[in-house]
Design an enzyme around this catalytic site. Sequence first.
Site, short mmCIF file in Angstrom:
data_model
loop_
_atom_site.label_atom_id
_atom_site.label_comp_id
_atom_site.label_asym_id
_atom_site.label_seq_id
_atom_site.Cartn_x
_atom_site.Cartn_y
_atom_site.Cartn_z
N ASP A 86 0.83 -1.22 0.00
CA ASP A 86 0.00 0.00 0.00
C ASP A 86 0.86 1.27 0.00
O ASP A 86 0.35 2.37 0.22
CB ASP A 86 -0.94 0.01 1.21
CG ASP A 86 -0.18 0.01 2.52
OD1 ASP A 86 1.08 -0.01 2.52
OD2 ASP A 86 -0.84 0.06 3.58
N ARG A 98 6.66 34.13 -14.52
CA ARG A 98 6.19 32.73 -14.48
C ARG A 98 4.71 32.77 -14.16
O ARG A 98 4.32 33.31 -13.13
CB ARG A 98 6.99 32.00 -13.41
CG ARG A 98 6.52 30.61 -13.13
CD ARG A 98 7.57 29.78 -12.38
NE ARG A 98 7.79 28.56 -13.12
CZ ARG A 98 8.95 28.01 -13.35
NH1 ARG A 98 10.04 28.56 -12.92
NH2 ARG A 98 9.04 26.89 -14.03
N ASP A 110 16.76 35.83 -13.16
CA ASP A 110 15.81 36.90 -12.83
C ASP A 110 16.49 37.94 -11.95
O ASP A 110 17.61 37.74 -11.48
CB ASP A 110 14.56 36.34 -12.12
CG ASP A 110 14.91 35.40 -10.99
OD1 ASP A 110 15.96 35.62 -10.34
OD2 ASP A 110 14.18 34.44 -10.75
N LYS A 135 11.94 37.88 -16.15
CA LYS A 135 11.22 36.60 -16.18
C LYS A 135 9.83 36.75 -15.57
O LYS A 135 9.66 37.42 -14.56
CB LYS A 135 12.03 35.60 -15.36
CG LYS A 135 11.36 34.29 -15.06
CD LYS A 135 12.39 33.31 -14.55
CE LYS A 135 11.84 32.30 -13.60
NZ LYS A 135 12.86 31.43 -13.05
N GLU A 194 3.04 2.23 2.14
CA GLU A 194 3.62 2.67 3.41
C GLU A 194 5.10 2.30 3.40
O GLU A 194 5.52 1.38 2.70
CB GLU A 194 2.93 1.95 4.58
CG GLU A 194 1.57 2.50 4.91
CD GLU A 194 0.97 1.86 6.15
OE1 GLU A 194 1.68 1.08 6.83
OE2 GLU A 194 -0.20 2.14 6.42
N ARG A 233 10.81 27.07 -1.97
CA ARG A 233 10.22 28.11 -2.83
C ARG A 233 8.83 28.54 -2.37
O ARG A 233 8.42 29.66 -2.62
CB ARG A 233 10.19 27.62 -4.30
CG ARG A 233 11.56 27.64 -4.93
CD ARG A 233 11.55 27.03 -6.32
NE ARG A 233 11.41 25.58 -6.27
CZ ARG A 233 11.40 24.80 -7.34
NH1 ARG A 233 11.51 25.33 -8.54
NH2 ARG A 233 11.28 23.50 -7.23
N GLN A 234 8.12 27.64 -1.66
CA GLN A 234 6.77 28.02 -1.21
C GLN A 234 6.91 28.70 0.15
O GLN A 234 6.59 28.15 1.20
CB GLN A 234 5.89 26.75 -1.13
CG GLN A 234 4.45 27.00 -0.71
CD GLN A 234 3.63 27.82 -1.70
OE1 GLN A 234 3.95 27.89 -2.88
NE2 GLN A 234 2.59 28.48 -1.22
N ASP A 285 21.82 29.14 -12.89
CA ASP A 285 20.62 29.18 -12.03
C ASP A 285 20.88 28.30 -10.82
O ASP A 285 21.71 27.38 -10.87
CB ASP A 285 19.40 28.66 -12.81
CG ASP A 285 18.10 29.29 -12.28
OD1 ASP A 285 18.08 29.72 -11.12
OD2 ASP A 285 17.14 29.34 -13.05
C1 R5P Z 1 13.47 30.50 -9.48
O1 R5P Z 1 13.33 31.49 -8.82
C2 R5P Z 1 14.73 29.73 -9.57
O2 R5P Z 1 15.87 30.53 -9.43
C3 R5P Z 1 14.84 29.02 -10.88
O3 R5P Z 1 14.95 29.99 -11.91
C4 R5P Z 1 13.68 28.14 -11.17
O4 R5P Z 1 13.41 27.31 -10.11
C5 R5P Z 1 13.95 27.35 -12.44
O5 R5P Z 1 12.84 26.60 -12.69
P1 R5P Z 1 12.53 25.96 -14.10
O6 R5P Z 1 13.70 25.11 -14.48
O7 R5P Z 1 11.28 25.17 -13.83
O8 R5P Z 1 12.29 27.08 -15.07
#
Ligand code: R5P
Length: 294
Positions: A36, A193, A168, A191, A38, A94-95, A218
């Site tokens: 299941d 999103r 960004d 950028k 777990e 990120r959240q 990045d």
């Molecule tokens: C966002 O703020 C991060 O610095 C990356 O630019 C982001 O996580 C890249 O995500 P993806 O590859 O989905 O465009």
Amino acid sequence: MSAIVIALPGNEALAGVLAQHLKAGLGAAAIHRFPDEESLVRLDCDVSGRTIVLVASLDRPDPKFLPLLSAATTTRELGASKVGLIAPYLAYMRQDQRFHAGEAVTSRLFARQLSDVVDWLVTVDPHLHRVKALADIFSTPAIAVHAASLLARWIAEHVDRPVLIGPDRESEQWVSEVAAGARAPFLVLEKQRSGDFDVRVSLPDLDRYRDRTPVLVDDIISTGRTMVGALQHLAARGAKPAVCAGVHAVFAPGALEALRAAGAERIVTANTIAHETNGIDVAPLLADAARKLV
Ligand code: R5P
């Protein structure tokens, strides 16, 4: 008595190298999956009275997180004197705010749960944005090490006349640090999103850098859409073939292929997440930080 480094499944290679750096023993935690789905964790070594360093990179975190909580809690129950965690990639950072009504602020609840079960934590370049420091969300000592100097060295050694391009405005400080280390100029993308796979980027004027090799940098490569957007602009402007350099090789399905199809000449990442693009070794940085806490 020396420490024991324990690898959660998938982290054996890095754990082995870290154990050597830390002059520690090496153990493992096996995970049995029931039908299941777990999970049941079993430690393969005696942890009583020992300092334990768990190694678990937390990309694709949901199936890994509960086993990690189990491993850390069991290690304590079985008498370990201290339990630390090396999580080269820390998920959920990120959240860090409620972007839409009713959303969870996952970074905080994730940090609270980890802080409850480990005595310290070491990670690499967590995606801190509105939260400025790990100490703002972790109640246990937490060190973030930075791969910027390693990225810079790789670029300086492997790319002829680079110009760095960051994802960004928020990343400008980080990109400028990598660029300074690589002795190269840099630009950042504009950028926007609007969804997981819906990213629009625009490229600043590149004319004065036409003779240079673009290096897209990045902290995370996830869907790859940020870099793919930049690669398309570069190709349309007849720029030299670009190099993509990232810290965390999250790579959602299809992302690597999309980068190659968009013309990336070379793709390199750090080994915070095991991936075929790994070419930058963060183990010495992680070991130095862990040594301070063990
Ligand atoms: C966002 O703020 C991060 O610095 C990356 O630019 C982001 O996580 C890249 O995500 P993806 O590859 O989905 O465009």
